[in-house]
Write a protein that holds these residues in place. Sequence first.
Motif, PDB file in Angstrom:
ATOM      1  N   HIS A  66       0.866  -1.282   0.036  1.00 54.91           N
ATOM      2  CA  HIS A  66      -0.030   0.005   0.319  1.00 54.91           C
ATOM      3  C   HIS A  66       0.866   1.339   0.052  1.00 54.91           C
ATOM      4  N   ARG A  67       2.072   1.257   0.206  1.00 54.73           N
ATOM      5  CA  ARG A  67       2.966   2.372   0.433  1.00 54.73           C
ATOM      6  C   ARG A  67       3.935   2.560  -0.666  1.00 54.73           C
ATOM      7  N   LYS A  68       3.463   2.332  -1.864  1.00 57.73           N
ATOM      8  CA  LYS A  68       4.351   2.360  -2.851  1.00 57.73           C
ATOM      9  C   LYS A  68       4.872   3.729  -3.307  1.00 57.73           C
ATOM     10  N   PHE A  69       4.057   4.691  -2.719  1.00 55.74           N
ATOM     11  CA  PHE A  69       4.859   6.200  -2.744  1.00 55.74           C
ATOM     12  C   PHE A  69       6.079   6.333  -2.088  1.00 55.74           C
ATOM     13  N   MET A  70       6.512   5.495  -1.256  1.00 52.40           N
ATOM     14  CA  MET A  70       7.771   5.494  -0.587  1.00 52.40           C
ATOM     15  C   MET A  70       9.125   5.013  -1.475  1.00 52.40           C
ATOM     16  N   ARG A  71       8.589   4.309  -2.553  1.00 51.37           N
ATOM     17  CA  ARG A  71       9.555   4.102  -3.465  1.00 51.37           C
ATOM     18  C   ARG A  71       9.899   5.188  -4.471  1.00 51.37           C
ATOM     19  N   MET A  72       8.945   5.943  -4.306  1.00 56.22           N
ATOM     20  CA  MET A  72       9.281   7.396  -5.356  1.00 56.22           C
ATOM     21  C   MET A  72       9.967   8.350  -4.753  1.00 56.22           C
ATOM     22  N   ILE A  73      10.217   8.471  -3.502  1.00 57.91           N
ATOM     23  CA  ILE A  73      11.085   9.364  -2.843  1.00 57.91           C
ATOM     24  C   ILE A  73      12.405   8.829  -2.702  1.00 57.91           C
ATOM     25  N   ALA A  74      13.585   9.695  -3.456  1.00 56.36           N
ATOM     26  CA  ALA A  74      14.717   9.385  -3.679  1.00 56.36           C
ATOM     27  C   ALA A  74      15.486  10.110  -2.888  1.00 56.36           C
ATOM     28  N   VAL A  75      16.610   9.499  -2.384  1.00 58.85           N
ATOM     29  CA  VAL A  75      17.886   9.978  -1.756  1.00 58.85           C
ATOM     30  C   VAL A  75      19.183   9.826  -2.256  1.00 58.85           C
ATOM     31  N   TYR A  76      19.627  11.104  -2.686  1.00 65.65           N
ATOM     32  CA  TYR A  76      21.329  10.947  -3.001  1.00 65.65           C
ATOM     33  C   TYR A  76      21.938  11.208  -1.931  1.00 65.65           C
ATOM     34  N   VAL A  77      23.362  10.701  -1.999  1.00 66.63           N
ATOM     35  CA  VAL A  77      24.320  10.899  -0.760  1.00 66.63           C
ATOM     36  C   VAL A  77      25.490  10.343  -1.060  1.00 66.63           C
ATOM     37  N   ASP A  78      26.654  10.983  -0.510  1.00 70.23           N
ATOM     38  CA  ASP A  78      27.836  10.473  -0.664  1.00 70.23           C
ATOM     39  C   ASP A  78      28.275   9.661   0.841  1.00 70.23           C
ATOM     40  N   VAL A  79      28.706   8.545   0.769  1.00 68.14           N
ATOM     41  CA  VAL A  79      29.195   7.839   2.082  1.00 68.14           C
ATOM     42  C   VAL A  79      30.445   7.227   1.805  1.00 68.14           C
ATOM     43  N   THR A  80      31.171   7.778   2.981  1.00 69.39           N
ATOM     44  CA  THR A  80      32.493   7.033   2.911  1.00 69.39           C
ATOM     45  C   THR A  80      32.500   6.025   4.449  1.00 69.39           C
ATOM     46  N   ALA A  81      32.703   4.860   4.086  1.00 70.53           N
ATOM     47  CA  ALA A  81      32.767   3.652   5.110  1.00 70.53           C
ATOM     48  C   ALA A  81      33.694   2.664   4.558  1.00 70.53           C
ATOM     49  N   PRO A  82      34.131   2.098   6.003  1.00 69.83           N
ATOM     50  CA  PRO A  82      35.093   0.705   5.495  1.00 69.83           C
ATOM     51  C   PRO A  82      34.364  -0.227   4.432  1.00 69.83           C
ATOM     52  N   LEU A  83      35.483  -1.075   4.030  1.00 70.70           N
ATOM     53  CA  LEU A  83      35.063  -2.201   3.260  1.00 70.70           C
ATOM     54  C   LEU A  83      34.162  -3.218   3.922  1.00 70.70           C
ATOM     55  N   TYR A  84      34.547  -3.327   5.285  1.00 72.43           N
ATOM     56  CA  TYR A  84      33.573  -4.385   6.120  1.00 72.43           C
ATOM     57  C   TYR A  84      32.245  -3.941   6.064  1.00 72.43           C
ATOM     58  N   TRP A  85      31.843  -2.305   6.005  1.00 71.59           N
ATOM     59  CA  TRP A  85      30.599  -2.243   6.126  1.00 71.59           C
ATOM     60  C   TRP A  85      29.859  -2.241   4.831  1.00 71.59           C
ATOM     61  N   TRP A  86      30.548  -1.936   3.651  1.00 69.23           N
ATOM     62  CA  TRP A  86      30.090  -1.740   2.395  1.00 69.23           C
ATOM     63  C   TRP A  86      29.593  -3.320   1.986  1.00 69.23           C
ATOM     64  N   LYS A  87      30.419  -4.289   2.520  1.00 66.80           N
ATOM     65  CA  LYS A  87      30.026  -5.797   2.208  1.00 66.80           C
ATOM     66  C   LYS A  87      28.712  -6.155   3.012  1.00 66.80           C
ATOM     67  N   GLU A  88      28.554  -5.723   4.026  1.00 67.66           N
ATOM     68  CA  GLU A  88      26.953  -5.654   4.530  1.00 67.66           C
ATOM     69  C   GLU A  88      25.954  -4.998   3.730  1.00 67.66           C
ATOM     70  N   TYR A  89      26.409  -3.823   3.387  1.00 70.35           N
ATOM     71  CA  TYR A  89      25.352  -3.063   2.852  1.00 70.35           C
ATOM     72  C   TYR A  89      24.885  -3.370   1.162  1.00 70.35           C
ATOM     73  N   ASP A  90      26.006  -3.953   0.793  1.00 66.92           N
ATOM     74  CA  ASP A  90      25.902  -4.676  -0.543  1.00 66.92           C
ATOM     75  C   ASP A  90      24.707  -5.893  -0.558  1.00 66.92           C
ATOM     76  N   THR A  91      23.902  -6.119   0.834  1.00 72.15           N
ATOM     77  CA  THR A  91      22.991  -7.059   0.542  1.00 72.15           C
ATOM     78  C   THR A  91      21.907  -6.561  -0.031  1.00 72.15           C
ATOM     79  N   TYR A  92      21.534  -5.113   0.113  1.00 75.78           N
ATOM     80  CA  TYR A  92      20.622  -4.189  -0.461  1.00 75.78           C
ATOM     81  C   TYR A  92      20.748  -4.055  -1.807  1.00 75.78           C
TER      82      TYR A  92
END
Length: 211
Positions: A66-92
């Motif tokens: 029912h909340r498809k509108f949330m998929r239409m709100i986009a966020v752009y951002v620069d993230v600097t983080a260690p590779l061990y965090w990016w490995k978990e982030y890449d799940t998404y």
Amino acid sequence: MIKIENVEVVGFAAAIRGMRNPMNSWSKSDSCFCPNEPCCEGNCSMMIGPNDLDLMKRLRNAGTDHRKFMRMIAVYVDVTAPLYWWKEYDTYKVGTVANSCSTMHKIHDRELTLDDFSYEHLTPWNETVLANLIVELNANRDRYLQTKEKEDWWQMIQLLPSSYNQKRTVMFNYEVLANMYKSRKDHKLDEWRNFCSWIKTLPYSELITGE
């Protein structure tokens, strides 16, 4: 360590229009997105009205169908983080896009320093271990710059620890951020808890967090 910069949130106006399409209820919309409109009193670029916000919250709580509108709100951002965090982030993978700084092409561009790594939880002994590893990485870099031999380049790539900080420019939407927040807000990694704290600074973050 995680650093979040250059945040840009777009799509609220289109999301609200689309949210009201199923019931043809556009006349009930009370939001404005232009500083010249009277409802904004000339001092804001986005103000969601109480009618729209109430519907957004009800749809949000009704579930993902029912909340498809949330998929239409986009966020752009620069993230600097260690590779061990990016490995978990890449799940998404769904609802995210990222362009990263290239380790393959740029690892030899300049000498590495301790600040290129996340080391805030290391003991003094292990901080020294990391510092010695950085010395060896830079020695391999010097050899590669002199020889251009791939063997020397491999020494840098395969010795590089997962605490190395990488910068990516990322696109999310509010739906995928809701999934991240729910799953990671109490994670053992400081980076995830700090990321979830940043989520709560976004406009109308209660749509993401459910709080």
